[in-house]
Design a protein around this motif. Structure first.
Motif, short mmCIF file in Angstrom:
data_model
loop_
_atom_site.label_atom_id
_atom_site.label_comp_id
_atom_site.label_asym_id
_atom_site.label_seq_id
_atom_site.Cartn_x
_atom_site.Cartn_y
_atom_site.Cartn_z
N ASN A 38 0.83 -1.21 0.00
CA ASN A 38 0.00 0.00 0.00
C ASN A 38 0.86 1.25 0.00
O ASN A 38 0.58 2.22 -0.72
CB ASN A 38 -0.93 0.00 1.22
N ASP A 39 1.90 1.26 0.83
CA ASP A 39 2.75 2.44 0.93
C ASP A 39 3.56 2.66 -0.34
O ASP A 39 3.83 3.81 -0.72
CB ASP A 39 3.71 2.30 2.12
N THR A 40 3.94 1.58 -1.01
CA THR A 40 4.79 1.70 -2.20
C THR A 40 4.00 2.03 -3.45
O THR A 40 4.35 2.93 -4.21
CB THR A 40 5.58 0.38 -2.41
N GLY A 78 -3.14 -1.88 -4.01
CA GLY A 78 -3.34 -2.80 -2.89
C GLY A 78 -4.68 -3.50 -2.97
O GLY A 78 -4.79 -4.70 -2.68
N ASP A 79 -5.72 -2.77 -3.37
CA ASP A 79 -7.05 -3.38 -3.51
C ASP A 79 -7.05 -4.45 -4.61
O ASP A 79 -7.62 -5.53 -4.43
CB ASP A 79 -8.09 -2.30 -3.83
N ILE A 80 -6.43 -4.14 -5.74
CA ILE A 80 -6.35 -5.13 -6.82
C ILE A 80 -5.55 -6.35 -6.37
O ILE A 80 -5.89 -7.50 -6.69
CB ILE A 80 -5.72 -4.50 -8.07
N PHE A 81 -4.49 -6.10 -5.60
CA PHE A 81 -3.66 -7.19 -5.08
C PHE A 81 -4.49 -8.13 -4.21
O PHE A 81 -4.38 -9.36 -4.31
CB PHE A 81 -2.50 -6.58 -4.29
N LEU A 82 -5.35 -7.57 -3.36
CA LEU A 82 -6.22 -8.40 -2.52
C LEU A 82 -7.22 -9.18 -3.37
O LEU A 82 -7.56 -10.33 -3.04
CB LEU A 82 -6.97 -7.52 -1.51
N GLN A 83 -7.70 -8.58 -4.44
CA GLN A 83 -8.63 -9.30 -5.32
C GLN A 83 -7.93 -10.47 -6.01
O GLN A 83 -8.53 -11.55 -6.16
CB GLN A 83 -9.20 -8.33 -6.36
#
Length: 703
Positions: free
Chosen positions: A276-278, A284-289
């Motif tokens: 999220n910070d990077t 980050g949301d797409i990563f969780l999906q």
């Protein structure tokens, strides 16, 4: 019925407007005198047996008053006929009857002549009576258009044209008019009007129905959305914590009833905050999906839920034996190895998994989740990207962590921490150059607690930042009080306490409060800090270095990208990790790595410090390789600066032992002009030289 009502209304209005023109038409055509004479003569004679007056056909000579006196039913002249026909158009004029004042006063009992006129007109006496009923209040021609009970309009009607003498009606002209042409003309208008009205009504009804449908549809959709959000995570579409808890309780009841087993896995995304910070919260949301999709693909029909930000849970009922649960966890870890590319950037995916199994009916949902959470904690502190099974000893460890966490808060509040210092000596002149600040915790009842025990707890509970700030400020203050102002102090900054944009402010504040010269402070970081947000971290490190503070890379060589980060930021010092020094002189590969790191330092003009030096042989080999600084138990254990000064003062009394290095190596270091080489045969030297060249080539390639 609406169409008929509209037609009747339009016809009545049109005919009434038309009748208003009869008087004007009689006057404009010069028939007024004839019109008046008709009534004068008719009133003067008694009613005769005539059946009424018929309209003349062709050119009929104008009727004289004398003729009317002799025959009151004499036909109306062509001129008056034309005037009446023109005024009634488009209605047709059928016949005319001149009624005397005496006949009008006898209504509704009509004279024989008038009855015959009514009979010839095709209308009823009732219709005439109904029309004449309006005569007392009439001042202009009028008619009464009737409709039957089915709403059908009468195509013919009586038109009464009253005549007044001295302000009183003295007779009336009764006209039979056929309104068929006018009704036909209005039929089209009323039909179009009816269609328009029908369309408007239909449109209004449709619009009203649409609005009602939209309202109810929106309400239904809203209720469905509320229902969905109440049971699902809006980002991933997975069931939420409430659903998982309800399903888990239900499954445990079934397990108790059927005497079977079931398993639960808690899954946590490793270093999700760094993503999220990077890359931002959108990435980050797409990563969780992506993670949720891979969880579905691995666990199939098993219940997968998202409990919180980066924490997922899996409930497994159909598979309960340890081997198959372990296989599922291994498959999930393997699934994270596939590349995850978002917006052209490949993100490393890493999951930690804790597994617990309910083996009898005594398990409760809260207990099962607690056990899985303990296993998850063990997995995260076992190197991450792995899974761990719950064991009974984890409860004891958890209780200890809770106690340490509670005591850490008190330790910060009551200043129970202490800083010990480990010296760093130069291999060039055997002089003390710096101290590394190491935190210690003197618990009032438990004694000294090792940093290995409380630092991980502080990182988990969020206290590491406050502890790191305390160490930085106190180390700077103490270093500023040392008599030897040439000595530097090194302070470790962990990845959990390093905040780009904030850490440089804390360093500047510590220097301001302590009045320590910036060049006497050294900040030690590991490559984990750079992994989190390389660009922002490098910018922060540059800001710190611009103050005059030195930057050192700690534990060099233990990560994956040490060389890459050396090319991105010009470090002032590289510290070789103690894991390499421990095997120095015992392993050809270790010797080659250490020699290569030293060679890289020479190439980059960076100081090299070796950690964990515990014997004189290691010092000899490091000196021979060209290492700059050494640090370890051989040269001094962590202690107070005062203790180190006392020891050095005692050593200074013996001229043979000017410093610890001379004391440890006096019998081993020959006074020769040539530098000491590594105590290995020639093939070893060739190996180390080749390693140096390979490492330098690799570094140039990365740059």
């Amino acid at each position: 019925m609406t169409n008929r009502g509209l037609s009747h209304w339009l016809l009545s209005n049109n005919i009434n407007q038309t009748l208003q023109q009869i008087s004007n038409a009689i006057s404009s055509t010069g028939s007024s005198q004839e019109f008046a004479t008709l009534f004068k003569v008719r009133n003067a004679q008694d009613p005769g047996p005539s059946s009424g007056m018929r309209l003349s056909k062709g050119n009929t000579p104008e009727v004289s008053p004398k003729a009317l006196t002799a025959n009151p039913a004499t036909e109306v002249s062509n001129l008056l006929n034309a005037s009446l026909s023109g005024a009634l158009a488009p209605s047709e004029l059928i016949s005319v009857y001149i009624a005397s004042e005496n006949e009008l006063s006898q209504s509704p009992i009509f004279s024989p002549q008038l009855k015959q006129f009514v009979k010839n007109s095709g209308l009823s006496e009732a219709s005439l009576s109904q029309t004449l009923a309006q005569l007392p209040k009439a001042t202009a021609p009028f008619t009464e258009l009737g409709m039957d009970w089915l709403g059908q309009k009468n195509r013919r009607s009586f038109v009464i044209v009253p005549h007044f003498f001295a302000g009183q009606p003295d007779g009336a002209m009764i006209i039979v008019a056929d309104h068929s042409p006018q009704i036909s003309n209005l039929a089209t208008i009323t039909g179009v009007g009816s269609i328009v009205i029908s369309v408007l009504c239909l449109a209004s009804f449709s619009l009203a129905a649409l609005l009602l449908w939209m309202r109810f549809h929106d309400q239904i959709k809203k209720n469905q959305d509320i229902e969905y959000l109440a049971h699902h995570d809006p980002l991933t579409g997975l069931p939420n914590r409430a659903v998982f808890s309800a399903k888990l309780n239900e499954s445990l009841r079934q397990v108790q009833a059927k005497a079977t087993n079931m398993g639960v896995m808690l899954i946590d995304v490793d270093k999700f905050k760094a993503i999220n910070d990077t890359y931002g919260h959108g990435t980050g949301d797409i990563f969780l999906q992506v993670i949720s999709d891979r969880l579905r693909s691995v666990f199939g029909n098993h219940l997968v839920a998202r409990l919180s930000g980066d924490e997922f849970a899996v409930m497994i009922k159909s598979v309960s034996d340890v081997a198959r649960l372990t296989k599922l966890a291994s498959d999930m870890i393997a699934a994270t190895k596939a590349p995850c590319v978002i917006d052209g950037k490949e993100l490393k995916m890493s999951l930690s998994i804790g597994i617990a199994r309910a083996t009898d009916g005594n398990w409760r949902a809260s207990r099962l989740l607690h056990c899985a959470d303990l296993a998850l904690y063990r997995a995260k502190h076992s190197g991450r990207s792995t899974f761990s099974w719950y064991t009974a000893d984890m409860d004891v460890d958890a209780q200890k962590r809770k106690e340490i966490e509670a005591d850490l808060v008190k330790a910060l509040k009551f200043d129970q921490f202490d800083i010990l210092y480990q010296p760093q000596y130069s291999l060039i002149d055997n002089k003390l150059k710096a101290y590394e600040a190491l935190i210690r915790w003197e618990h009032p009842s438990k004694g000294t607690i090792s940093p290995d025990n409380f630092i991980p707890v502080a990182e988990d509970c969020g206290l590491i930042e406050a502890i790191g700030d305390w160490v930085l400020v106190h180390a700077c203050k103490e270093a500023a009080s040392w008599e030897d102002t040439s000595l530097c102090v090194a302070v470790n900054v962990s990845a959990d306490q390093f905040i780009p944009g904030v850490t440089e402010q804390k360093v500047a504040e510590a220097l301001r409060l302590s009045k320590l010269a910036p060049e006497r402070l050294e900040i030690e970081i590991t490559e984990n800090i750079l992994i989190a947000n390389t660009k922002a971290v490098v910018e922060t490190l540059k800001n710190i270095r611009s103050m005059g503070v030195s930057i050192a890379m700690d534990d060099f060589g233990t990560g994956y990208s040490s060389l890459s980060y050396l090319s991105r930021f010009p470090f002032d010092k590289i510290k070789i990790d103690h894991s390499f020094i421990k095997n120095l002189g015992k392993s050809t590969y270790t010797d080659a790595i250490v020699t290569s790191i030293v060679g890289i330092g020479r190439s980059l003009d960076v100081l090299i410090t070796a950690e964990g030096v515990e014997n004189a042989e290691q010092v000899t080999l490091l000196r021979a390789a060209g290492c700059n600084l050494v640090q370890g138990f051989l040269l001094g254990r962590p202690a107070s600066v005062k203790s180190h000064e006392t020891l050095r003062a005692r050593q200074a009394q013996d001229p043979m032992l000017i410093d610890p290095l001379a004391r440890q190596l006096h019998s081993r270091i020959p006074e020769a002009a040539e530098p000491i080489q590594l105590s290995e045969p020639a093939p070893h030297k060739e190996t180390t030289d080749k390693a140096v060249k390979d490492m330098e080539l690799l570094l140039r390639d990365e740059q």
